[in-house]
Design an enzyme around this catalytic site. Structure first.
Site, PDB file in Angstrom:
ATOM      1  N   GLU A  46       6.290 -20.538 -16.418  1.00  0.00           N
ATOM      2  CA  GLU A  46       6.974 -21.785 -16.817  1.00  0.00           C
ATOM      3  C   GLU A  46       6.045 -22.972 -16.510  1.00  0.00           C
ATOM      4  O   GLU A  46       5.364 -22.971 -15.493  1.00  0.00           O
ATOM      5  CB  GLU A  46       8.253 -21.917 -15.977  1.00  0.00           C
ATOM      6  N   ASN A 106      12.186 -27.979 -21.812  1.00  0.00           N
ATOM      7  CA  ASN A 106      11.358 -27.072 -21.026  1.00  0.00           C
ATOM      8  C   ASN A 106      11.207 -25.812 -21.881  1.00  0.00           C
ATOM      9  O   ASN A 106      12.169 -25.053 -22.053  1.00  0.00           O
ATOM     10  CB  ASN A 106      12.067 -26.790 -19.689  1.00  0.00           C
ATOM     11  N   LYS A 123      14.579 -23.873 -22.625  1.00  0.00           N
ATOM     12  CA  LYS A 123      15.376 -23.487 -21.457  1.00  0.00           C
ATOM     13  C   LYS A 123      16.800 -24.031 -21.519  1.00  0.00           C
ATOM     14  O   LYS A 123      17.009 -25.246 -21.654  1.00  0.00           O
ATOM     15  CB  LYS A 123      14.680 -23.996 -20.187  1.00  0.00           C
ATOM     16  N   GLU A 142      15.137 -31.373 -12.930  1.00  0.00           N
ATOM     17  CA  GLU A 142      15.090 -30.865 -14.312  1.00  0.00           C
ATOM     18  C   GLU A 142      16.174 -31.478 -15.179  1.00  0.00           C
ATOM     19  O   GLU A 142      15.969 -31.722 -16.366  1.00  0.00           O
ATOM     20  CB  GLU A 142      15.212 -29.333 -14.322  1.00  0.00           C
ATOM     21  N   CYS A 168      12.770 -19.182 -16.084  1.00  0.00           N
ATOM     22  CA  CYS A 168      13.078 -19.390 -14.674  1.00  0.00           C
ATOM     23  C   CYS A 168      14.556 -19.236 -14.320  1.00  0.00           C
ATOM     24  O   CYS A 168      15.049 -18.137 -14.233  1.00  0.00           O
ATOM     25  CB  CYS A 168      12.525 -20.738 -14.205  1.00  0.00           C
ATOM     26  N   ASN A 193       8.950 -21.132 -11.781  1.00  0.00           N
ATOM     27  CA  ASN A 193       8.428 -21.913 -10.644  1.00  0.00           C
ATOM     28  C   ASN A 193       9.568 -21.949  -9.643  1.00  0.00           C
ATOM     29  O   ASN A 193      10.499 -22.747  -9.788  1.00  0.00           O
ATOM     30  CB  ASN A 193       8.146 -23.366 -11.038  1.00  0.00           C
TER      31      ASN A 193
END
Ligand code: CDT
Length: 308
Positions: A46, A106, A123, A142, A168, A193
């Site tokens: 990611e 993302n 994402k 995020e 993730c 991550n």
């Protein structure tokens, strides 16, 4: 036998001031290593081009946007595409995507062996928060810098297999694997991550966090009879430890290859897509065994509704 030799390209820390070109050089070295071992598909983590910038509070949108890619391939990533094409190796990597309409995602992409982008995933499950949180040991913003993905969980046919992606935090949600499982997925690629420490629970140790990460990926693989390739970023990034733990999981839920370090490391395994067939035709033959009339809450409800 439908074998794909897959390289899981774990990356060590990327510091805040490390230029994209230098990161891409590291990715190129991993790509060469994988190709030398016969890989035809290499999966990177990611946000593989930059530090995990959502740990930083930023108010200046121009500064935020500086972490995003306006086009892929673009100036920084073109050498990666050029080399992948020359080596005849497909790649999948995560990056922060800024669309022409000004939307922020993302994102992870998948190419074919000619370096054409054949798949894109954005994402869906964005963890963290969108305002500064003084209670946390460090920020996870995020929800501030990205909007939730709008593409669902598609799959693609490539190299004779059915492939899908997630990113993730998505790996912790069984619905993610099942939606792809319902499209016959044989390989789920994901990058992550994950901090080694819990910003809201100091006592939680890295062993527990690695266990949870492995638990969700092995369960997702077994319950959908699919390969799962989970690729981490590791090391101390901007003073914050990331937990590494890259693994390749077979369709029975066994870890068949894993990273030994928390730095740049190539983990290669020959994955036979036919190994998915038995589970898909027997215990996880969805058409025969699923009882959707009892699953309505899954799509109609988010939070918990307690009994009276
Ligand atoms: N990048 C990412 O999604 N990390 C999360 C950590 C969440 S802690 C707020 C993860 O699920 O690994």
């Amino acid at each position: 036998m439908r074998e794909i030799v897959i390289g899981a390209a774990q990356m060590g820390a990327i510091q805040r001031d490390e230029p994209r070109a230098q990161v891409v050089d590291r990715m190129l070295a991993l790509l060469e290593d994988a190709a030398g071992q016969g890989a035809t598909l290499v999966v990177f983590p990611e946000l593989s081009l930059t530090t995990f910038f959502p740990r930083w509070w930023m108010e200046d949108q121009a500064e935020v946007d500086s972490w995003f890619e306006r086009e892929v391939p673009g100036e920084a990533t073109r050498p990666l595409f050029d080399r992948a094409r020359a080596l005849h190796v497909a790649i999948s990597f995560g990056y922060a995507e800024l669309t022409p309409e000004g939307r922020h995602f993302n994102t992870q992409i998948l190419t074919d062996r000619e370096a054409n982008v054949v798949g894109k995933y954005r994402k869906v499950h964005l963890p963290g928060h969108d305002e500064y949180d003084q209670e946390r040991a460090f920020q996870h913003l995020e929800k501030r810098y990205f909007e939730p993905g709008d593409l669902g969980f598609p799959v693609w046919r490539s190299q004779g297999a059915i492939m899908g992606m997630c990113i993730c935090n998505d790996r912790r949600w069984p619905e993610v694997y099942r939606v792809m499982g319902l499209q016959g997925v044989e390989l789920v690629m994901l990058g992550y991550n994950t901090p080694s420490v819990n910003s809201q629970m100091k006592a939680e140790d890295e062993t527990k966090r690695l266990y949870h990460s492995e638990l969700v990926m092995t369960a997702g693989a077994y319950q959908n009879a699919t390969w799962v390739v989970g690729v981490a970023k590791g090391g101390i990034e901007d003073g914050h430890p990331l937990m590494a733990g890259t693994i390749i999981v077979d369709p029975n839920g066994f870890v068949v290859a894993r990273a030994r370090t928390d730095g740049d490391e190539m983990v290669v395994h020959a994955c036979d897509m036919d190994a998915c067939d038995f589970g898909k035709k027997t215990i996880f033959d969805f058409a025969r065994h699923r009882r959707v009339e009892h699953y309505k809450r899954i799509t109609e409800q988010t939070g918990v509704i307690l009994p009276e």
